[in-house]
Design a protein around this motif. Structure first.
Motif, short mmCIF file in Angstrom:
data_model
loop_
_atom_site.label_atom_id
_atom_site.label_comp_id
_atom_site.label_asym_id
_atom_site.label_seq_id
_atom_site.Cartn_x
_atom_site.Cartn_y
_atom_site.Cartn_z
N THR A 1 -9.65 0.31 9.53
CA THR A 1 -10.99 -0.16 9.84
C THR A 1 -11.00 -1.59 10.37
O THR A 1 -12.05 -2.11 10.74
N MET B 1 -8.97 -1.26 -8.60
CA MET B 1 -9.46 -1.87 -7.37
C MET B 1 -9.58 -3.38 -7.52
O MET B 1 -9.15 -4.14 -6.64
N VAL C 1 -8.79 -1.90 1.12
CA VAL C 1 -10.15 -2.32 1.48
C VAL C 1 -10.25 -3.83 1.56
O VAL C 1 -10.81 -4.39 2.52
N LEU D 1 -8.74 3.89 5.73
CA LEU D 1 -9.32 2.62 5.29
C LEU D 1 -8.58 1.43 5.89
O LEU D 1 -9.19 0.43 6.29
N SER D 2 -7.27 1.52 5.97
CA SER D 2 -6.48 0.40 6.50
C SER D 2 -6.72 0.17 7.99
O SER D 2 -6.49 -0.93 8.49
N TRP E 1 -16.64 -9.21 -3.14
CA TRP E 1 -16.33 -7.79 -3.28
C TRP E 1 -15.54 -7.53 -4.56
O TRP E 1 -15.76 -6.53 -5.25
N ILE F 1 -11.18 -6.19 4.70
CA ILE F 1 -12.35 -7.07 4.64
C ILE F 1 -11.95 -8.51 4.94
O ILE F 1 -12.62 -9.22 5.71
N THR G 1 -14.85 -12.21 0.55
CA THR G 1 -13.99 -11.16 0.02
C THR G 1 -13.96 -11.18 -1.50
O THR G 1 -13.92 -10.11 -2.14
N THR H 1 0.82 -1.21 0.00
CA THR H 1 0.00 0.00 0.00
C THR H 1 0.85 1.26 0.00
O THR H 1 0.57 2.23 -0.71
N PHE I 1 -6.81 1.71 -3.04
CA PHE I 1 -8.09 1.46 -2.41
C PHE I 1 -8.40 -0.03 -2.39
O PHE I 1 -8.85 -0.58 -1.37
#
Length: 497
Positions: free
Chosen positions: A236, A296, A429, A233-234, A462, A433, A459, A69, A425
């Protein structure tokens, strides 16, 4: 009898010849691809090594994922500078600089002594790597012209899509048999060869002495804004999820900085670091949205697939690399036809078909079990690879339609940063997840193959959703690529009469 004038339009055979890929253009493409292959390989090599690096540094997936990332964030931060830098210093100079910076960053990553130093050096490496792709694309788009973009991008994309085959194999072999440090040291000789070839084979270009002033304020708003959003985001994965204080603060700060940048970019009298005025072009807007969503799904899947084979199927890093090979085989097969079709009928029908194929290829991974047939998963990867080629490659051709030649460097920067932002992202994300799903299905205990499988199933849904979303901007692409017929210019004598 009047002879044809020098101002007459070229004949059909002459036009056909001008549309062909001449040897000089192909040679230039090969030289640039050799330089770009190091950064292309780097992403896939590190994705396979994530599990091994996690054990080597005794840390969890969410932490070590910052090695990827952070690299992608550095790419996103430096890419907006490409357009200005190419105009100011020249494309050849920036190409040599980017290769040198990437070489130095790779050597430092190989010498890392902790997870913190590795992440920091990956950011430095990303600064060099972030310049490589947009500078390469700028040089090639200028050299190819609008009628040959589809084919030249297909040729250039072949080695890029070979990297998911070669990268995991190289990464797996290094992790299983040599020190992990060589996943970075391997870039050093490739970059050295690329530098020697570039000095001889990349033509000098004229730099602009009146290049636009660097948008320092825009850069100061955009780069930390992107970093804050990705960091939020990381985080969460914390027990409070999106309600955790670091998440709320980071996402709020990122949103404020990005909104301030947007207001600045639309008002400033100088060319902004990310030129939002380019989004007035429908084709460019659709292409960049596709790049974001495609980034993504593609980068996210590149994280999930090797982890599935290693954590659920208990495969080695080398075996995981071999099992990812069908994806690139499918992509290379499709690239044989995609470029020609794009130049002939336009991007829209090809991208729509590619998205549908990509969704079909992802379905099997949403139903995986610990004993799912490897042949079924390999066939699905082959189909998914075909979908990637048909979705991603024509977008580059569509993005430049209707733009002035002077806008190419800025457009290339915007496209690249948005694609890389999508990748950031996606990896952030999906890693969050996946970790939350593992905790959920293992009830807080030690995960077993069944709980891991359920986590990966969810996952991958997604990933399928990200892929399906690309249908919306794909509908905005031009349906048919229009070519204006040649109009003969009146001869001078006739014009005088």
């Amino acid at each position: 009898m009047t002879s044809p004038s020098a101002g007459a339009a070229p004949s059909a055979p002459e036009q056909s010849a001008s549309d062909r890929l001449d040897p000089a253009l192909i040679r230039l493409g090969v030289i640039l691809v050799i330089g770009a292959i190091a950064s292309m390989l780097d992403t896939t090599i590190v994705s396979v090594a994530i599990d091994g690096l996690s054990r080597e540094f005794d840390t969890d997936i969410s932490t070590i994922q910052w090695a990827s990332t952070g690299y992608l964030l550095a790419l996103s931060a430096v890419i907006p500078l490409t357009g200005w830098a190419v105009e100011r210093f020249g494309a050849r100079t920036m190409w040599l600089f980017s290769l040198t910076a990437f070489l130095g960053g790779s050597a430092l990553c190989g010498a890392a002594w902790s997870v913190g130093s590795l992440i920091a050096f990956r950011v430095l490496q990303g600064i060099g790597g972030g310049l490589i792709t947009p500078v390469m694309q700028t040089i090639l788009v200028r050299a190819a012209g609008p009628q040959r973009i589809g084919r030249i991008m297909s040729i250039v994309a072949v080695p890029g899509h070979l990297s998911p085959i070669v990268g995991p194999l190289v990464g797996g072999a290094i992790i299983d048999s040599v020190s992990w440090r060589w996943i970075f040291y391997v870039n050093v000789p490739i970059c050295a060869i690329a530098l020697l070839l570039a000095r001889r084979g990349v033509p000098r270009d004229t730099r602009s002495d009146t290049a636009a002033r660097l948008d320092v304020l825009g850069l100061a708003l955009l780069s930390p804004g992107l970093a804050a959003v990705i960091y939020g985001l990381s985080q969460t994965s914390r027990p409070a999820g999106f309600g955790a204080a670091p998440v709320v603060v980071s996402l709020s700060l990122g949103a404020v900085l990005l909104a301030a940048f947007a207001a600045h970019a639309l008002r400033t009298r100088i060319t902004p670091v990310l030129d939002l005025r380019l989004f007035r072009h429908r084709s460019f807007t659709a292409a960049t949205l596709l790049m974001f969503l495609g980034g993504m799904s593609v980068f996210g899947a590149m994280l999930l697939m090797p982890l599935y084979y290693q954590q659920v199927r208990d495969k080695s890093a080398l075996d995981a690399g071999l099992l990812l090979a069908p994806q690139s085989i499918g992509t290379i097969i499709a690239l044989t036809y995609v470029g020609k079709l794009t130049d002939r009928i336009g991007s829209r029908p090809i991208v729509l078909t590619g998205v549908a194929i990509g969704v079909a290829g992802t379905l099997a991974y949403t139903q995986v079990q610990p004993d799912t047939s490897v042949w079924l998963l390999s066939a699905s990867l082959l189909v998914w690879g075909i979908g990637i080629a048909a979705s991603m490659v024509p977008i580059m051709s569509a993005a430049y339609q209707g733009l002035e030649p002077a806008a190419i460097p800025r457009a290339t920067s915007a496209i690249s940063v948005i694609q890389r932002l999508g990748g950031s992202f996606g990896t952030a994300v999906l890693s969050v997840i996946l970790q939350r799903q593992i905790i959920r299905h293992s009830d807080g205990g030690q995960p077993d193959p069944d709980s891991l499988t359920k986590a990966f199933d969810t996952t991958f849904w997604w990933v399928l959703g990200f892929t399906a979303l690309t249908l919306v901007p794909a509908l905005l692409l031009p349906q048919v690529k229009k070519r204006e017929p040649a109009r003969p210019t009146p001869e001078p004598a006739a014009a005088e009469r």
